[in-house]
Structures are given as structure tokens and as C-alpha cells.
Design a protein around this motif. Structure first.
Motif, PDB file in Angstrom:
ATOM      1  N   ALA A  43      69.058  60.395  78.784  1.00  0.00           N
ATOM      2  CA  ALA A  43      69.716  59.340  76.980  1.00  0.00           C
ATOM      3  C   ALA A  43      69.066  58.419  76.362  1.00  0.00           C
ATOM      4  O   ALA A  43      69.441  58.896  74.892  1.00  0.00           O
ATOM      5  N   GLY A  44      67.140  58.324  76.396  1.00  0.00           N
ATOM      6  CA  GLY A  44      66.584  57.735  75.676  1.00  0.00           C
ATOM      7  C   GLY A  44      66.240  58.525  74.605  1.00  0.00           C
ATOM      8  O   GLY A  44      66.189  58.226  73.393  1.00  0.00           O
ATOM      9  N   LEU A  45      66.122  59.781  75.319  1.00  0.00           N
ATOM     10  CA  LEU A  45      65.374  60.627  74.448  1.00  0.00           C
ATOM     11  C   LEU A  45      66.472  61.787  73.184  1.00  0.00           C
ATOM     12  O   LEU A  45      66.046  61.720  72.768  1.00  0.00           O
ATOM     13  N   VAL A  46      67.967  61.326  73.703  1.00  0.00           N
ATOM     14  CA  VAL A  46      68.658  61.722  73.028  1.00  0.00           C
ATOM     15  C   VAL A  46      69.180  60.721  71.767  1.00  0.00           C
ATOM     16  O   VAL A  46      69.355  61.437  70.506  1.00  0.00           O
ATOM     17  N   ALA A  47      69.009  59.697  72.447  1.00  0.00           N
ATOM     18  CA  ALA A  47      69.892  58.433  71.220  1.00  0.00           C
ATOM     19  C   ALA A  47      68.340  58.373  70.229  1.00  0.00           C
ATOM     20  O   ALA A  47      68.465  58.149  68.975  1.00  0.00           O
ATOM     21  N   THR A  48      67.521  58.486  70.778  1.00  0.00           N
ATOM     22  CA  THR A  48      65.767  58.832  69.989  1.00  0.00           C
ATOM     23  C   THR A  48      65.625  59.887  69.229  1.00  0.00           C
ATOM     24  O   THR A  48      65.765  59.380  67.852  1.00  0.00           O
ATOM     25  N   PHE A  49      66.425  61.054  69.180  1.00  0.00           N
ATOM     26  CA  PHE A  49      66.367  62.240  68.152  1.00  0.00           C
ATOM     27  C   PHE A  49      67.237  62.193  67.525  1.00  0.00           C
ATOM     28  O   PHE A  49      67.432  62.776  66.507  1.00  0.00           O
ATOM     29  N   THR A  50      68.944  61.545  68.574  1.00  0.00           N
ATOM     30  CA  THR A  50      69.638  61.171  67.141  1.00  0.00           C
ATOM     31  C   THR A  50      69.480  60.676  65.660  1.00  0.00           C
ATOM     32  O   THR A  50      70.133  60.323  64.548  1.00  0.00           O
ATOM     33  N   THR A  51      68.855  59.375  65.824  1.00  0.00           N
ATOM     34  CA  THR A  51      68.140  58.100  65.449  1.00  0.00           C
ATOM     35  C   THR A  51      67.244  58.532  64.353  1.00  0.00           C
ATOM     36  O   THR A  51      67.772  57.666  63.401  1.00  0.00           O
ATOM     37  N   LEU A  52      66.425  58.949  65.428  1.00  0.00           N
ATOM     38  CA  LEU A  52      65.204  58.850  64.470  1.00  0.00           C
ATOM     39  C   LEU A  52      65.200  60.341  62.921  1.00  0.00           C
ATOM     40  O   LEU A  52      63.937  59.640  62.494  1.00  0.00           O
TER      41      LEU A  52
END
Length: 224
Positions: A43-52
Motif C-alpha cells: 500500500a505504501g508503494l502504491v500511494a507513493t507511486f500515485t502521489t509523487l
């Protein structure tokens, strides 16, 4: 489970304990406000990839490496840029490889120890990669899920050399909680609100029982 809370919660006590972990383990102070709880490192990866990163942005990663980096980026419309790190380089990313990537490189995912190779970057090697990212204007994302599982020199955190790194970690490996779906992110303060919005909309909050268990897991270093 009997005493709760058992709703959608983000434990301040756990975030404070994670902050203390960075001070005790790495001698790096991390404000609690920069720590976000996630439903596992994925979930951290998905949030990072979509946010940044925006659709079409190019994100580098080592090959061989964890396939989900590449697959998640592709599924989200970001462009995975695989960087060959063979046996001749001990399966490690280095500044020369980062500098040699053609075109714009919006982000770079570094994992140390790495999956599947187990390759580690020393503190100085990680700092050199971080410096190469700064020179290129590349956002560093450090996957530190295997920290604490190694031989010899302890793993170094990217936060010691790059305050603006996004750090991803999880309770699945060292803490042996893979089915509990709990991890965390450390992010620069100006990214926290956007990351939190993505996490809440995609995943709500991590399991409340897992958050309580993780607090206990931190304080059993002999067993770990």
C-alpha cells in the motif's frame, strides 16, 4: 480485541514508537508527523507511486529486483526503467548507473537489502546513490523492508543521507507479521497530506488489531 479501539484508527502510540525506533536504531530523529501507517508495504508503494509521480513519469529500479515495483508502476501508468545490476556490480545500484540512465528520471527505487539478491548498500554507497539522485532531480524511494535481516554491518537508512527520501517499511519481515498487513511510510512534511489522502481513499486504515500487535513486537528484540 476486547479493549479496542477496533474501528478505522491510526495509532499515535505506534507512530511514536516507530519514531523512537529510528532514533534508537539509526540515530536519526524523525518527527511523528512524518510517519504514515499503511496496509503493508505494498500500500505504501502504491500511494507513493500515485502521489509523487504522474502518468508517464519514469521511475528507475534495479534488475534483478522485486517484480511488483515494475508491475505496479506499469499498472498505474508510470514507466518502469529497469537498470541492469548484474554480478559484475554485486547486484547493487551505484551513482554511475544512475547517471547513465538516458532521459528524465523522475524517481528511483532502491532496496537494501534487495529482493531477490540480498545485496546491500553500505552507508557510503547509499549516500552516493542519493547524491546522484539529487544531481538529476530524481526522487529517491528507499524500500527498507528487509532491515534487521542481514549479516555483519547493519543496513543504513536513506533518511541518514537524504531527508527528502520516501522510506517504506513493513512489519512483515523482521517482525514476522506478513498476514497482518501493516507497514509504514516516512515522508517529507510537504508530502504527508497528499500521501495520507491517497492512502485513506485507496485503503482506509490498516487493521486496528495489527497496530496494537506491532507495538508489542517492537519491544521483543531478543525474539526478533
Amino acid at each position: 480485541i476486547d479493549s479496542g479501539p477496533n474501528g478505522y484508527v491510526e495509532s499515535l502510540e505506534l507512530r511514536e514508537r516507530i519514531a523512537r525506533h529510528y532514533l534508537e536504531t539509526y540515530d536519526v530523529p524523525v518527527p511523528t508527523a512524518r510517519i504514515l501507517l499503511t496496509a503493508g508495504a505494498s500500500a505504501g508503494l502504491v500511494a507513493t507511486f500515485t502521489t509523487l509521480f504522474a502518468a508517464g513519469d519514469r521511475v528507475g529500479l534495479a534488475r534483478p529486483g522485486y517484480p511488483a515495483y515494475r508491475n505496479s508502476l506499469a499498472a498505474l501508468g508510470r514507466v518502469p526503467v529497469e537498470i541492469d545490476c548484474g554480478a559484475d556490480r554485486a547486484f547493487r545500484l551505484d551513482p554511475e548507473l544512475v547517471a547513465a540512465v538516458p532521459g528524465t528520471l523522475h524517481g528511483l527505487v532502491v532496496a537494501s537489502p534487495g529482493n531477490p539478491t540480498g545485496a546491500m548498500l553500505s552507508a557510503s554507497q547509499l549516500a552516493a546513490v542519493a547524491a546522484a539522485c539529487r544531481r538529476r532531480g530524481t526522487q529517491l524511494v528507499s524500500d527498507e523492508i528487509y532491515h534487521g535481516i542481514g549479516y555483519g554491518e547493519p543496513a543504513a537508512t536513506a533518511l541518514a543521507c537524504e531527508p527528502r527520501a520516501i522510506v517504506i517499511n513493513s512489519f512483515s519481515k523482521l517482525y514476522r507479521m506478513p498476514g497482518w498487513r501493516l507497514g509504514w511510510l516516512v515522508a517529507p512534511e510537504d508530502c504527508v497530506a497528499r500521501l495520507s489522502a491517497h492512502l485513506i481513499n485507496f485503503f482506509l486504515t490498516p487493521p486496528s488489531a495489527a497496530q496494537q500487535a506491532a507495538i508489542a513486537a517492537f519491544d521483543d528484540p531478543a525474539d526478533l
